[in-house]
Structures are given as C-alpha cells and as structure tokens.
Design an enzyme around this catalytic site. Structure first.
Site, PDB file in Angstrom:
ATOM      1  N   ASP A  63       0.855  -1.199   0.000  1.00  0.00           N
ATOM      2  CA  ASP A  63       0.000   0.000   0.000  1.00  0.00           C
ATOM      3  C   ASP A  63       0.881   1.234   0.000  1.00  0.00           C
ATOM      4  O   ASP A  63       2.084   1.177   0.296  1.00  0.00           O
ATOM      5  CB  ASP A  63      -0.930  -0.001   1.220  1.00  0.00           C
ATOM      6  N   LYS A  64       0.243   2.335  -0.341  1.00  0.00           N
ATOM      7  CA  LYS A  64       0.933   3.626  -0.359  1.00  0.00           C
ATOM      8  C   LYS A  64       0.110   4.602   0.460  1.00  0.00           C
ATOM      9  O   LYS A  64      -1.119   4.534   0.473  1.00  0.00           O
ATOM     10  CB  LYS A  64       1.000   4.097  -1.809  1.00  0.00           C
ATOM     11  N   HIS A  65       0.790   5.514   1.135  1.00  0.00           N
ATOM     12  CA  HIS A  65       0.069   6.590   1.811  1.00  0.00           C
ATOM     13  C   HIS A  65       0.708   7.915   1.417  1.00  0.00           C
ATOM     14  O   HIS A  65       1.929   8.024   1.333  1.00  0.00           O
ATOM     15  CB  HIS A  65       0.133   6.421   3.328  1.00  0.00           C
ATOM     16  N   SER A  66      -0.132   8.905   1.189  1.00  0.00           N
ATOM     17  CA  SER A  66       0.386  10.243   0.920  1.00  0.00           C
ATOM     18  C   SER A  66      -0.042  11.146   2.067  1.00  0.00           C
ATOM     19  O   SER A  66      -1.163  11.024   2.575  1.00  0.00           O
ATOM     20  CB  SER A  66      -0.208  10.753  -0.392  1.00  0.00           C
ATOM     21  N   LYS A  99      -3.528   2.924  10.983  1.00  0.00           N
ATOM     22  CA  LYS A  99      -4.490   2.491   9.956  1.00  0.00           C
ATOM     23  C   LYS A  99      -3.805   1.610   8.917  1.00  0.00           C
ATOM     24  O   LYS A  99      -4.364   0.610   8.475  1.00  0.00           O
ATOM     25  CB  LYS A  99      -5.102   3.720   9.271  1.00  0.00           C
ATOM     26  N   LYS A 100      -2.603   1.993   8.529  1.00  0.00           N
ATOM     27  CA  LYS A 100      -1.916   1.236   7.477  1.00  0.00           C
ATOM     28  C   LYS A 100      -1.463  -0.135   7.999  1.00  0.00           C
ATOM     29  O   LYS A 100      -1.551  -1.130   7.296  1.00  0.00           O
ATOM     30  CB  LYS A 100      -0.714   2.033   6.959  1.00  0.00           C
ATOM     31  N   THR A 117      -8.873  10.895  -1.259  1.00  0.00           N
ATOM     32  CA  THR A 117      -9.093   9.865  -2.285  1.00  0.00           C
ATOM     33  C   THR A 117     -10.552   9.391  -2.325  1.00  0.00           C
ATOM     34  O   THR A 117     -11.116   9.185  -3.394  1.00  0.00           O
ATOM     35  CB  THR A 117      -8.128   8.682  -1.998  1.00  0.00           C
ATOM     36  N   SER A 159      -1.143   7.955  14.081  1.00  0.00           N
ATOM     37  CA  SER A 159      -2.445   7.995  13.418  1.00  0.00           C
ATOM     38  C   SER A 159      -2.377   7.333  12.038  1.00  0.00           C
ATOM     39  O   SER A 159      -3.180   6.453  11.710  1.00  0.00           O
ATOM     40  CB  SER A 159      -2.879   9.460  13.294  1.00  0.00           C
ATOM     41  N   ARG A 188      -8.108  15.635  18.040  1.00  0.00           N
ATOM     42  CA  ARG A 188      -6.946  16.487  17.697  1.00  0.00           C
ATOM     43  C   ARG A 188      -7.363  17.621  16.779  1.00  0.00           C
ATOM     44  O   ARG A 188      -6.897  18.741  16.900  1.00  0.00           O
ATOM     45  CB  ARG A 188      -5.848  15.642  17.042  1.00  0.00           C
TER      46      ARG A 188
HETATM   47  N1  URA Z   1      -3.685  12.019   8.343  1.00  0.00           N
HETATM   48  C1  URA Z   1      -4.017  11.115   9.290  1.00  0.00           C
HETATM   49  O1  URA Z   1      -4.609  10.085   9.018  1.00  0.00           O
HETATM   50  N2  URA Z   1      -3.663  11.391  10.555  1.00  0.00           N
HETATM   51  C2  URA Z   1      -2.993  12.512  10.922  1.00  0.00           C
HETATM   52  O2  URA Z   1      -2.699  12.683  12.083  1.00  0.00           O
HETATM   53  C3  URA Z   1      -2.663  13.439   9.919  1.00  0.00           C
HETATM   54  C4  URA Z   1      -3.010  13.169   8.625  1.00  0.00           C
END
Ligand code: URA
Length: 414
Positions: free
Chosen positions: A79-82, A186-187, A119, A182, A167
């Site tokens: 997977d990729k996260h931006s 999730k990832k 997305t 955070s 937050r």
């Molecule tokens: N995106 C997230 O999922 N969490 C953060 O804390 C900041 C950006």
C-alpha cells in the site's frame, strides 16, 4: 491502571511506560476514558512531544485497538500513503497498476479536510462507487480484483477515529509522533507487507518545511520497520498542484487518462517512482491498468458508463494579464480556491461538490504570452467565484525573473 494515574503520568511531562500508553488507548476505545480526559492527554502529548519508544507504543496500541486484517497466502500485499496534497490523485492510478503487476493492494483511504483533497471524495464522484465496504466485501474484492480503495471500517483502528477527531477539534494535529501513530495505525491494521509513503513538502503540503517533512518520513519509516513492515518514504514537492486538474470529478478524469497511458507527465513520473517495479512504465503505457481500475470500480458498485457526478457547473478562464515568466502555481492558494468553490469540506460531515475545481495549465518557469489561458475555474452558479478568481490570480504571478523549480522527486528514506 486508573484513568487518574494515566493522566497524572502524562501531565508530569515524564516519558510514559508502554503499559500506561496501552491503558490510555484501551480506555479511549472502550469509552472508560472520557472525551475531555482524552483531549487533555493529547494536548499534553502535543506540548511535550513523545519520544520514539512512546510513539512505537502508541502506534501499536492504536493498531490493535480494532481488527488487524489478515489475508490468505498469496502475492505481496502493498500500500501507499500520501500525507496529502493538491491534485494528488496518485492512489487512483497506482492501486490498479500494482494489481495489474500482480501485487495485492488493500488500500484504506481517507477524506479531504481543508485545502487538500481526499481519495474517497474523488472516487465517490463515480456514480454508485461505494467507499463503505464491509470487511467481508473487502475480502471478496481483493480476492477477485487484486485491489480495493475503500474507507476505514468500524473495526479498523477505532482509537484513531476518536483521537484524530479530537486532535482536529483542539488544534493539535501537527505533532509528528501523533501523526505517525495515526497514519501508521491504519496502514498497519491493513496487514500489508510493504508500505511506501509519499511525504509532501512545500506550500501545499501539510508539512511545509522540508526538515519537518524529512523528520516525519524518517519517523514513519522507523516505526513501520520496527513493526516488521518493509517501508520506504519519498519526499515529493507540493509547491504546485500535481497534474493539471484539481477537484473531485476532474481528478477522476485525469486519473483515467493516466490509466489509459496518457495524462500529465508529473503524474506519470510520481506514479512510476512509487510503483517500484521494472514493468510499471510498460504496463501503464499499455492502458491495461485502466481495465483493472474499471473492474475495481464495478466490484465496488460504481459505473464508468454514466457521467461523473456533479454536472451543471460553468467555467471561467483566467488569462495571463501580461507576458512574462510564470513565477508560481502556488499549491496552497490554488487548493484554497478549489476548496471555497466547494471541492473540499470544513467539517468531516460536510458534503463536497464533485463538479467544481480548477484546470491549472500554467507551469512555473514557463514563458507566457498576454491573454494565454492560465487556469480554468469550474464553479456552480457563481458560488464563491469572485473570491476564487482572486485567489487564482494571486497564486499565479507573472514577472520577468527566471524561476528555479524544485524537483518533484526528492530524498528517499528507507
Ligand atoms: N492524516 C491522518 O490520518 N492522521 C494525521 O494525524 C494526519 C493526517
């Protein structure tokens, strides 16, 4: 461990043991720690900033606050996260491209907040596309298609849903350890083996300063690796929007162009850099990734045979007021313009307008003639149009001075 002890420990400013951090996350998830108590803990964590061991403990506890997905034996799960940018549609192209290259991509994505797009909002411009698949549906789509792009299920890192919202409410998002925990919770709960991270830097990025982007990238790679996941981060420029189109439906159109082997050069360049595969360029040029995308869309309930949602918008073209060199296409200013037109949302529950947005033709450093189109602004019934036009003009100044454009692909951290 008592709630009072967890809070007094955090308030003391001393590093907290893993057990206290785990008890905090458990209490937040099962509701025995109240919202004000959790907000206080977060505010103290924000002020003091957590050390590496605390960040690892927080990430682990948040990942385990829900269900960690398990997949059958098979091809690599990637997977990729931006960290988010303006016009950043790479996930829409990369997930089906990877699947076409034989990898499995269980991509759990988010929505846009502020001037950066999300997305899920983009994909929901496709009529019928569902981003709320259940875990059983995710299993089926991954097995049948090789990729999915869907939203966070109720079971995936539930502690993050509560803590991230808090937050936002208490203006404590910009803390590197809290962002790391955070994003990674999730990832990591997706059960992937390889994670690539696109850490944006520049005016349109969450982290505007290069040093902060590098610190965030380094921290995410270290924590992911500590968790046993192979991980690489790449710093990429977000001073101008990625590609030409900015806005939900517009970005789906541009992604489809890229999936069919066309589309703008910068989108292709960054997609191929993150694909990390010797055959990626050939497959992308062949258009085969589009067929994979179409299969994913159908499997998630969508139809590419119907027009994208958000029809009924009108365009105004912003022309160059003089000849010269385009000094910038400032990503933050242009992202804000798309946002106020209705492409983004202020609060998580606000709707977005799929039709509005921008097409940014002007490239910084390019020679421009007077009257040349710089940007098309797509608006609905003139909503926020004057303000958006003013923002676009400010974001795209023309002068005679030469311009140094920073490279799109910058440092790699692994
Ligand atoms: N995106 C997230 O999922 N969490 C953060 O804390 C900041 C950006």
């Amino acid at each position: 461990m008592h709630v009072e002890d967890i809070l007094i420990g955090m308030r003391s400013g001393e590093p907290q043991p893993d057990a206290a951090i785990e008890a905090f996350v458990t209490g937040v998830t099962n509701g025995t720690i109240s919202r004000p108590q959790a907000a206080a803990w977060l505010a103290w964590a924000f002020r003091r900033t957590l050390n590496t061991q605390e960040t690892v403990a927080l990430t682990r506890a948040m990942t385990k606050s829900g269900h960690v997905m398990r997949w059958p034996e098979g091809p690599t799960l990637i997977d990729k996260h931006s960290t988010g940018g303006v016009g950043d549609k790479v996930s829409l192209v990369l997930a089906p491209l990877w699947a076409e290259l034989g990898l499995r991509v269980p991509m759990v994505s988010g929505r846009g907040l502020g001037h950066t797009g999300g997305t899920l909002d983009k994909l929901e411009a496709i009529p019928g596309y569902r981003t709320d698949l259940t875990e059983q549906e995710l299993d089926r789509v991954l097995a049948d298609v090789g990729c999915f792009i869907s939203g966070q299920t109720a079971e995936l890192a539930p502690a993050d849903r509560i803590l991230y919202a808090l937050r936002n409410e208490i203006q404590s998002v910009e803390s590197i350890p809290l962002i790391v925990a955070s994003i990674l919770s999730k990832k990591l709960a997706e059960g992937v083996q390889r994670l690539v991270l696109d850490v944006k830097t520049g005016t349109g990025a969450f982290m505007q300063k290069y040093e902060d982007s590098e610190r965030l990238g380094r921290a995410m790679v270290d924590v992911a690796k500590g968790y046993g996941v192979s991980c690489m981060a790449r710093i990429t420029a977000m001073e101008r929007p990625l590609g030409i189109k900015v806005g939900n439906g517009l970005e789906v159109e541009e992604s489809i162009d890229a999936l069919k082997g066309g589309g703008p050069d910068d989108l292709r360049e960054i997609t191929l850099a993150f694909a990390e595969h010797p055959d990626a360029a050939k497959v992308l040029a062949s258009g085969a990734a589009y067929e994979r995308f179409a299969r994913m869309v159908r499997a998630q309930g969508g139809s590419l045979d119907k027009p994208l949602l958000g029809s009924g918008v009108t365009k105004v073209v912003v022309e160059a007021p003089r000849a010269g060199i385009l000094q910038a296409a400032d990503a933050r200013g242009l992202g804000r313009a798309a946002f106020i037109l209705g492409a983004g949302r202020r609060r998580a529950e606000d709707p977005v307008d799929f039709g509005v947005g921008l097409e940014v033709f002007g490239r910084p450093g390019a020679r421009i003639e007077r009257g040349e189109p710089l940007c098309t602004v797509w608006h609905r019934d003139g909503h926020a149009l004057d303000e958006a036009l003013a923002m676009v003009r400010t974001a795209m100044p023309i002068d005679d001075a030469p311009v140094v454009v920073s490279p799109l692909l910058q440092t790699m951290i692994d």
